[in-house]
Design an enzyme around this catalytic site. Sequence first.
Site, PDB file in Angstrom:
ATOM      1  N   ARG A   1      -9.833 -12.025 -39.830  1.00 35.80           N
ATOM      2  CA  ARG A   1      -9.110 -13.181 -39.586  1.00 35.80           C
ATOM      3  C   ARG A   1      -7.459 -12.950 -40.443  1.00 35.80           C
ATOM      4  NH1 ARG A   1      -9.640 -19.779 -40.089  1.00 35.80           N
ATOM      5  NH2 ARG A   1      -8.348 -19.450 -39.037  1.00 35.80           N
TER       6      ARG A   1
ATOM      7  N   ARG B   1     -13.564 -19.717 -49.953  1.00 39.72           N
ATOM      8  CA  ARG B   1     -12.224 -18.413 -49.073  1.00 39.72           C
ATOM      9  C   ARG B   1     -10.652 -18.528 -49.959  1.00 39.72           C
ATOM     10  NH1 ARG B   1     -13.016 -18.586 -43.548  1.00 39.72           N
ATOM     11  NH2 ARG B   1     -15.345 -18.258 -43.527  1.00 39.72           N
TER      12      ARG B   1
ATOM     13  N   HIS C   1     -14.585 -24.535 -46.828  1.00 38.17           N
ATOM     14  CA  HIS C   1     -13.385 -25.539 -47.173  1.00 38.17           C
ATOM     15  C   HIS C   1     -12.953 -26.455 -47.396  1.00 38.17           C
ATOM     16  CE1 HIS C   1     -11.468 -21.908 -43.849  1.00 38.17           C
ATOM     17  NE2 HIS C   1     -10.772 -21.742 -44.792  1.00 38.17           N
TER      18      HIS C   1
ATOM     19  N   ASP D   1     -11.731 -29.345 -45.823  1.00 39.85           N
ATOM     20  CA  ASP D   1     -11.508 -29.816 -45.226  1.00 39.85           C
ATOM     21  C   ASP D   1     -12.718 -30.620 -45.013  1.00 39.85           C
ATOM     22  OD1 ASP D   1     -11.334 -28.301 -43.732  1.00 39.85           O
ATOM     23  OD2 ASP D   1      -9.938 -28.155 -43.005  1.00 39.85           O
TER      24      ASP D   1
ATOM     25  N   ALA E   1     -18.221 -22.786 -34.306  1.00 42.52           N
ATOM     26  CA  ALA E   1     -17.331 -21.302 -35.339  1.00 42.52           C
ATOM     27  C   ALA E   1     -17.411 -22.122 -36.271  1.00 42.52           C
ATOM     28  CB  ALA E   1     -15.827 -20.766 -34.882  1.00 42.52           C
TER      29      ALA E   1
ATOM     30  N   CYS F   1      -9.448 -28.895 -38.439  1.00 43.50           N
ATOM     31  CA  CYS F   1      -9.224 -27.592 -38.388  1.00 43.50           C
ATOM     32  C   CYS F   1      -8.427 -26.659 -37.558  1.00 43.50           C
ATOM     33  CB  CYS F   1     -10.324 -27.225 -38.788  1.00 43.50           C
ATOM     34  SG  CYS F   1     -11.886 -26.972 -39.467  1.00 43.50           S
TER      35      CYS F   1
HETATM   36  N1  ARG Z   1     -14.251 -19.541 -37.797  1.00 46.68           N
HETATM   37  C1  ARG Z   1     -13.074 -19.879 -38.920  1.00 46.68           C
HETATM   38  C2  ARG Z   1     -13.567 -19.761 -40.126  1.00 46.68           C
HETATM   39  O1  ARG Z   1     -14.710 -19.323 -40.590  1.00 46.68           O
HETATM   40  C3  ARG Z   1     -13.848 -22.106 -38.997  1.00 46.68           C
HETATM   41  C4  ARG Z   1     -11.528 -22.372 -39.733  1.00 46.68           C
HETATM   42  C5  ARG Z   1     -12.341 -23.707 -40.171  1.00 46.68           C
HETATM   43  N2  ARG Z   1     -11.138 -24.400 -40.829  1.00 46.68           N
HETATM   44  C6  ARG Z   1     -11.143 -25.185 -41.675  1.00 46.68           C
HETATM   45  N3  ARG Z   1      -9.628 -25.499 -41.593  1.00 46.68           N
HETATM   46  N4  ARG Z   1     -12.391 -25.454 -42.049  1.00 46.68           N
HETATM   47  O2  ARG Z   1     -12.561 -19.390 -40.944  1.00 46.68           O
END
Ligand code: ARG
Length: 275
Positions: free
Chosen positions: A94, A141, A170, A172, A258, A264
């Site tokens: 990413r 993360r 995450h 959120d 995903a 998100c």
């Molecule tokens: N596939 C993305 C990742 O793993 C999903 C992100 C989801 N975003 C969030 N704000 N929870 O990074």
Amino acid sequence: MTDPLGWGRRYLMCPPSYFRVAYQINPWMVEEVVADAGRAREQWDNLVATLRAAGATVEVQPPEEDWPDLVFTANAGIVNGNQFVPARFRHPERQGETAHDVAWFADAGFGVSELPIGVCQEGAGDALPVGNALVAAYRFRSDAASHAYLSHLTGAAVRSIELVDERFYHLDLTLCPLDSRRAIIAPLGWDRYGCAVMKALIPEPLVLEPDEAMRFCANSVVVGSTVVMPACPPRVGRQLEAWGFDVAVCDVSEFLKAGGGCRCLTLALDVTLGS
Ligand code: ARG
């Protein structure tokens, strides 16, 4: 007395033109699973229409072919007035999104303040305003070390909490502020100290059961008195309605593949921290 949130009426979103499950960086992603591009587009269009019908403005970021997760704009960075703090993504998959995010925000007139190189922080996905504080999460993360920098760059009072369950990688996925006193929370994602911090910050929580949290109920978008949710089990809906909220459910099943839901897919652009 509860006052509505002072933010959440203006969002950045990015259409899923190149969205797919191209790699596996969270437990929800399974590389063999194929996201249906047509359905993803329909679901995204419906989310945009639902947010607009609730009274929100949606700005659209151009999609980029090499970055399938760019649709998850929540992770682009942190907005504070006209300041933008771009994310520093944990995973190389990413990291290339950031140049596009910075370009969009600079073009939109935001001042860009960067975190130091090597300190991970995944934007509003891991940092949400609760009252005057910025609740920021770390571990999967984002690095705990990012929080002092966030506080220094934005002036916000940052409250750190540790995420402990990889399914809720995450913040959120475990927290959705609803108004000045209330939030949807999934404390099973937090360590004991984090639970105590949140208890002090949120007088009236709607505490999700594990199965409700697994349906991403906390990954909802609040526009005034409307809560836009990926799913709304009856118990959750009854409590929200008793508090005076309207619930709109938006099917985002392609994006769940995903590991992302309604929140998100959005980044609030009208946040001023500490206000
Ligand atoms: N596939 C993305 C990742 O793993 C999903 C992100 C989801 N975003 C969030 N704000 N929870 O990074």
